[in-house]
Scaffold this motif. Sequence first.
Motif, mmCIF file in Angstrom:
data_model
loop_
_atom_site.group_PDB
_atom_site.id
_atom_site.type_symbol
_atom_site.label_atom_id
_atom_site.label_comp_id
_atom_site.label_asym_id
_atom_site.label_seq_id
_atom_site.Cartn_x
_atom_site.Cartn_y
_atom_site.Cartn_z
ATOM 1 N N ILE A 223 0.672 -1.558 0.321
ATOM 2 C CA ILE A 223 0.335 -0.169 0.077
ATOM 3 C C ILE A 223 0.592 1.806 -0.313
ATOM 4 N N ILE A 224 2.161 1.346 0.424
ATOM 5 C CA ILE A 224 2.864 2.133 0.663
ATOM 6 C C ILE A 224 3.387 2.717 -0.674
ATOM 7 N N ASP A 225 3.717 2.007 -1.350
ATOM 8 C CA ASP A 225 4.451 1.755 -2.501
ATOM 9 C C ASP A 225 3.274 2.137 -3.728
ATOM 10 N N GLN A 226 1.585 2.050 -3.652
ATOM 11 C CA GLN A 226 0.789 2.718 -3.592
ATOM 12 C C GLN A 226 0.851 4.109 -3.939
ATOM 13 N N ILE A 227 0.683 4.360 -2.732
ATOM 14 C CA ILE A 227 0.766 6.243 -2.625
ATOM 15 C C ILE A 227 1.631 6.899 -3.035
ATOM 16 N N LYS A 228 2.481 5.920 -3.235
ATOM 17 C CA LYS A 228 3.757 6.490 -3.308
ATOM 18 C C LYS A 228 4.171 7.191 -4.179
ATOM 19 N N GLU A 229 3.652 6.224 -5.023
ATOM 20 C CA GLU A 229 3.606 6.341 -6.701
ATOM 21 C C GLU A 229 2.170 7.352 -7.792
ATOM 22 N N LYS A 230 0.948 6.833 -7.102
ATOM 23 C CA LYS A 230 0.076 7.726 -6.957
ATOM 24 C C LYS A 230 0.474 9.190 -7.026
ATOM 25 N N ILE A 231 1.259 9.900 -4.972
ATOM 26 C CA ILE A 231 1.215 10.970 -5.873
ATOM 27 C C ILE A 231 2.412 11.592 -6.263
ATOM 28 N N HIS A 232 3.506 10.919 -6.497
ATOM 29 C CA HIS A 232 4.288 11.210 -7.955
ATOM 30 C C HIS A 232 4.111 11.561 -9.197
ATOM 31 N N ASP A 233 2.160 10.788 -9.384
ATOM 32 C CA ASP A 233 1.869 10.597 -10.106
ATOM 33 C C ASP A 233 1.648 11.825 -10.798
ATOM 34 N N LEU A 234 1.195 12.807 -9.885
ATOM 35 C CA LEU A 234 0.556 14.185 -9.748
ATOM 36 C C LEU A 234 1.087 14.409 -10.819
ATOM 37 N N LYS A 235 0.246 15.966 -11.381
ATOM 38 C CA LYS A 235 1.176 16.786 -12.760
ATOM 39 C C LYS A 235 1.443 18.285 -11.631
ATOM 40 N N ASP A 236 2.375 18.013 -12.348
ATOM 41 C CA ASP A 236 3.206 20.043 -11.742
ATOM 42 C C ASP A 236 2.300 20.598 -9.951
ATOM 43 N N VAL A 237 3.059 18.882 -9.244
ATOM 44 C CA VAL A 237 2.748 19.095 -7.839
ATOM 45 C C VAL A 237 4.035 19.053 -6.776
ATOM 46 N N PRO A 238 4.630 20.081 -6.504
ATOM 47 C CA PRO A 238 5.654 19.577 -6.625
ATOM 48 C C PRO A 238 5.592 18.896 -4.752
ATOM 49 N N VAL A 239 6.946 18.018 -5.110
ATOM 50 C CA VAL A 239 6.654 17.106 -3.577
ATOM 51 C C VAL A 239 8.286 16.588 -2.826
ATOM 52 N N SER A 240 8.070 17.697 -2.133
ATOM 53 C CA SER A 240 9.465 18.585 -0.404
ATOM 54 C C SER A 240 8.873 17.424 0.286
ATOM 55 N N ARG A 241 7.963 16.999 0.855
ATOM 56 C CA ARG A 241 8.789 15.966 1.130
ATOM 57 C C ARG A 241 7.398 15.073 1.010
ATOM 58 N N LEU A 242 7.638 13.871 1.790
ATOM 59 C CA LEU A 242 7.137 12.368 1.822
ATOM 60 C C LEU A 242 7.690 11.428 2.923
#
Length: 311
Positions: A77-96
Amino acid sequence: MNYKEITMMINHELEPYIAEILNEVGANGVVIEDSKELEIGRIETYGEIYELDPNDYPEEDVRVKVYFSEFDYNDGIIDQIKEKIHDLKDVPVSRLEFSTGDIEDEDWANEWKNHFHAFKASERFVVVPSWETYERQSDDELIIDLDPGMAFGTGDHATTSMCLKLAEKYVQPNKSVIDVGTGSGILSIAAHMLGAKDIKALDLDQVAVQVAIDNFKKNHCENFIEAQPGNLLVGETKKRDIIFANILAHIVDMMIDDSYALLNENGLIITSGIIDEKEQMIVEHLERVGYTIVEIMREKGWVAIVARKEV
């Protein structure tokens, strides 16, 4: 039953999207603790001022607590969450960041008590958790006694509070209602209190259906609301005056055509769970099948839409 708790630390830019992502991976409950709330410092409820406890919030960014039953959790599940977050377009991910823990059944109930308190959800509706007492402030108030259990929908989330506000405005006595994705049953209860008749509450999750039934009993309306498992509007044939759909945008999109077919002339769909970025997609689909947009409400990055069936 035991539960798995995943604690996430995310940057603020991710917060508007995280609830939809967690729903997609099957989360049974979500608590969001935003450090920006501490900038407010205190909240006002029923005319009383409550100081926010800094210990309940992170010093910076956003802390998200996600809960899964032992039957729903798996190591991927955690890998699924990470994948969906990194699939977001034009949304910076500075903390995860992620950490996990185990929650006993009794601790689950206590966790809700730490985060859910009586509050005024709209002009008339006051939502009171089953473990608190509340003295009515005026004869016009409508008090919903609620125990969220494992279901979504306490009224404090923007999507549900907007639906309650719109229900006040558009649900008239004797109107028939179907509540798709009922969760805790809060919108069905609200419709009953506003005088609606012939109310049906549907949810794909059997646990949510049971939570809704329990809440109907708490509010003495179990004999006036039919509750059962259901996959959106699949198999429904009876026409209604109002359809509630407080679910996610891509699921709303899937049921728009069916909703139009199942509404009476001049019937309304009241829908939320739609993030800002999906508003245009939903509006265009509603209009394409024949709906007229009556009202759009926006709050905290979420959108609620009222549309009328025009014949």
